[in-house]
Every structure is written in structure tokens, then in C-alpha cells.
Design an enzyme around this catalytic site. Structure first.
Site: not given
Ligand SMILES: NC(=O)c1ccc[n+]([C@@H]2O[C@H](COP(=O)([O-])OP(=O)(O)OC[C@H]3O[C@@H](n4cnc5c(N)ncnc54)[C@H](O)[C@@H]3O)[C@@H](O)[C@H]2O)c1
Ligand SMILES: [Zn+2]
Length: 368
Positions: A266, A252, A241, A226, A245, A120, A248, A184, A142, A236
Site C-alpha cells: 500500500h 489504489h 479529511r 492526523k 488521500n 453493537r 491514494h 505516509e 476508520k 470525511e
Molecule cells: N484505517 C485506516 O485509516 C487505514 C489507513 C491506512 C491503511 N489502512 C489499512 O492498513 C492495512 C495495511 O497496514 P500495514 O501496512 O500495517 O499492513 P499489515 O498489518 O499487513 O502489516 C504488514 C506486515 O508486517 C507484519 N508485522 C506487523 N508488525 C510487525 C512487527 N513489529 N515486526 C515484524 N512484522 C510485523 C505483519 O504481519 C504483515 O506481514 C491495509 O489493509 C490498509 O487498508 C487503514
Molecule cells: Zn494510505
């Protein structure tokens, strides 16, 4: 070193930003470990940074157990969530223990959600290693996995207890991923900070080339933005918040059309989405065309897509608005849209007619 507080009452925490921080992380993590082993969850591509972190913990006599998952969006799945929670339970993780999420947004979102439901709710620390995760996903609580019906549809708000950002981890990140995260960064300028957008125009190229000072400044500035927005509207509910987006909804739809694949990352979709949001705002006479042109120019100069050309769709209006109808932000049949009155003047418009969005998207295809 920069420390940015995220002010959320009894859920408040610090974001610590410093080059080389991973090698000094034991200073922050040893007190949280309290003599028990720390579970570190990461992905295959982050192994070099896992080695740095574990060496630092070893040197401070903090035991750690690494769980290394496959990289990629597909890891945010029910299957991986089940496997991860089983592993954490087998390691004996208790509610007061801290799990370390070392990686990009995929690891942060999955581990955060696992920790939201494990017994939990147990504690966790975000150690983001992509630019996107450092400026966006690691802060704000999130967490989510994807389901057959769409991205991020299963999740929870669960704040970390600490975020440790080492900008040096970006040295190993592929340039395309750095650019995607940069979209971003630019977003914060476009939302409500025209001076920061101007900073991006001047310094964006340096940042993308790996300049340490520009990188550290942009990360700290983005995290502060942020943190301010999340502190005002954690869940949100007030609309504040939702400003995060920007770009987005268009983005999306483009990602969905690309099948959430590596064809369009993304951040790339968000860049095109922000250019489209400004283009639409200008086409409707809400924003000056010069502002829309400035936004598109800077994103394109940064190597990011700014239109729907890359999606290669013959009927973009119909195709993309069909995806928008499945957006999780739909409210009673209407989709709130983020539009702009100018750079740094983003606002939420609940009156946007999807037919006019479709007509605009079709017109951009003709122009392209
Ligand atoms: N929670 C939130 O508020 C929020 C906000 C924006 C995006 N997201 C989510 O985040 C995700 C995208 O995140 P991302 O762009 O970091 O993608 P990711 O975690 O897939 O990383 C991108 C790539 O880089 C690699 N990688 C990570 N760190 C590395 C490093 N230092 N050196 C070499 N390779 C490395 C990973 O293995 C992957 O192949 C999506 O699922 C999205 O929905 C969440
Ligand atoms: Zn985003």
C-alpha cells in the site's frame, strides 16, 4: 514520552508514544481491564511483541487471552471477522470491556470493525506495530474489511479509547515495510506542512536506518497532523479529511492492477501515487515542475517507487482509469482528485477529467 490528544468530544482519546512502552503497557491497560481478562488480537508475525505485552500484564496480575490470526491482507475478510467475533463472544467480552488490537493496519482495521459491531459496539485499544499503522491507520477510527467488490468497502467509523505506540516494535519490521510506512509520513509534509517535508528530506534516511530519535519525531509529528485533521472532519464530510488521500487514487488503481498483492505494498503504491499527483499537477501548470521533481527525488532516494514502471502495463491510461471508475470516492460519476499547487499545498479538485489523467499516464510511460 509524548501524549497527543485526539479531540472528538465524548469520543476523545490519547495517543501515547514512547520507546519501550509495550513493557510498561500495564500501567495504561490495568485500569481498563478492571479486574477482567483482556482479549489481545494479533497476527503470527507479531508474536515477539505479544510476549512482551503479556509478560507486562502478567507482572501486573492482569489476565489476558491471545487470539493469533494469520498475517496478511486476506485476514481482513468476512470469514475472519466471523471467526473473530465468535471467539470474542465465547470469551464473554462485554460492551464495557476493551479488546486490544496488537499489530499492523490489517489487525487494527479488522479488530476495530469487529468491536464496532460486537454487542453493537465494545471498546478497543490500538497498539500498532508497523510504521504505517503508527502514523496513520491506528488513529482516526476508520475500520474495515475487504469484500469481493474491493478493499475496505465494508466498515464503520469506530474510534479506539486509547492508542499505545512503542516505536521499538519497528526493530523487527522488515525494511520494505518500514519504507512503505514512510510514504505516509512524507504525505503529511506534502499535504500542508512544507517544513516537515524539508525535515524528511534531511532526516528520512536516518529514520529508515532505524535512528530512534528520528523515528520518534516523525511518528509524533505524523500523529499530531492526523489528529488535527480528524478532529476537524471525523467522518470525511467537509473535504478536510479527504486530504489524507493524497496519492491514494493513483495508488489504489496501481494496487488494484497488482491484485492487492505483495508485488506492490500500500505505502509503495501511495508513494508512486503522490509522485504521479505532483507530476500531473505540474503537467497541468498548477504546480512548479521543480516541486514535482523534488517530491519524486526524495521518494526515490528513500527506496520507494515513483512511477508506473513497476506495474508493467502496456496501456496505463486506459487500464488505471478503468480501476479508478470503481473507486469508492466516486461521486455522481466524477472522481474528486487531490492535486497540488506546490509542496504543502494539496487541494481537492472535483473537476478533473479522467481522459486527461489517462493521457498523462500514457505520457509518463513514453517518458519512462
Ligand atoms: N484505517 C485506516 O485509516 C487505514 C489507513 C491506512 C491503511 N489502512 C489499512 O492498513 C492495512 C495495511 O497496514 P500495514 O501496512 O500495517 O499492513 P499489515 O498489518 O499487513 O502489516 C504488514 C506486515 O508486517 C507484519 N508485522 C506487523 N508488525 C510487525 C512487527 N513489529 N515486526 C515484524 N512484522 C510485523 C505483519 O504481519 C504483515 O506481514 C491495509 O489493509 C490498509 O487498508 C487503514
Ligand atoms: Zn494510505
Amino acid at each position: 514520552m509524548t501524549t497527543i490528544p485526539v479531540a472528538l468530544g465524548d469520543r476523545s482519546y490519547d495517543v501515547v508514544i514512547e520507546a519501550g512502552l509495550l513493557a510498561r503497557a500495564a500501567e495504561y491497560l490495568a485500569p481498563l481491564a478492571r479486574g477482567r481478562p483482556l482479549a489481545i488480537v494479533t497476527d503470527e508475525n507479531v508474536r515477539p511483541h505479544l510476549a512482551t505485552l503479556q509478560a507486562a500484564l502478567d507482572a501486573a496480575s492482569v489476565a489476558s487471552e491471545a487470539i493469533v490470526l494469520p498475517p496478511g491482507e486476506a485476514t481482513k475478510s468476512w470469514g475472519q471477522l466471523e471467526a473473530l467475533t465468535d471467539r470474542l463472544l465465547a470469551l464473554g467480552v462485554e460492551r464495557n470491556d476493551h479488546v486490544i488490537a496488537l499489530g499492523g493496519g490489517v489487525i487494527g482495521d479488522l479488530v476495530g470493525f469487529a468491536c464496532a459491531i460486537l454487542k453493537r459496539g465494545c471498546r478497543f485499544v490500538q497498539v500498532p506495530t508497523t510504521l504505517l499503522a503508527q502514523v496513520d491507520s491506528s488513529v482516526g477510527g476508520k475500520t474495515a474489511i475487504n469484500s469481493r467488490a474491493g478493499k475496505n468497502l465494508i466498515g464503520a467509523f469506530h474510534q479506539p479509547v486509547l492508542v499505545l505506540i512503542d516505536p521499538d516494535t519497528l526493530d523487527t519490521l522488515p525494511a520494505r515495510q518500514v519504507r512503505a510506512g514512510y510514504a505516509e509520513v512524507v504525505k503529511y509534509g506534502l499535504i500542508d506542512d512544507p517544513d516537515f517535508f524539508a525535515w524528511c528530506e534531511t532526516n528520512g534516511a536516518k529514520l529508515l536506518a532505524g535512528d530512534a530519535e528520528a523515528r520518534a519525531y516523525a511518528i509524533a509529528h505524523s500523529v499530531a497532523a492526523k489528529a488535527r485533521i480528524v478532529a476537524e472532519d471525523e467522518r470525511e464530510t467537509s473535504g478536510k479529511r479527504a486530504l489524507l488521500n493524497l496519492g491514494h487514487t493513483f495508488g489504489h488503481a496501481l494496487e488494484a492492477e497488482a491484485g492487492f498483492s505483495d508485488k506492490l505494498l500500500h505505502g509503495e503504491a501511495v508513494a508512486a501515487g503522490m509522485a504521479l499527483a505532483f507530476g500531473y499537477s505540474a503537467a497541468q501548470g498548477f504546480a512548479a515542475p521543480e516541486d514535482a521533481a523534488k517530491v519524486a527525488h526524495h521518494l526515490a532516494a528513500s527506496g520507494l517507487p515513483i512511477d508506473i514502471a513497476s506495474a508493467g502495463i502496456s496501456t496505463p491510461g486506459q487500464t488505471l482509469t478503468a480501476h479508478m471508475l470503481h473507486d469508492k470516492k466516486m461521486e455522481g460519476g466524477a472522481l474528486p482528485f487531490l492535486l497540488a499547487r506546490g509542496i504543502g499545498q494539496t487541494y481537492l479538485d472535483r473537476q478533473v477529467d479522467l481522459a486527461s489523467i489517462a493521457a498523462f499516464l500514457d505520457s509518463t510511460r513514453v517518458a519512462a
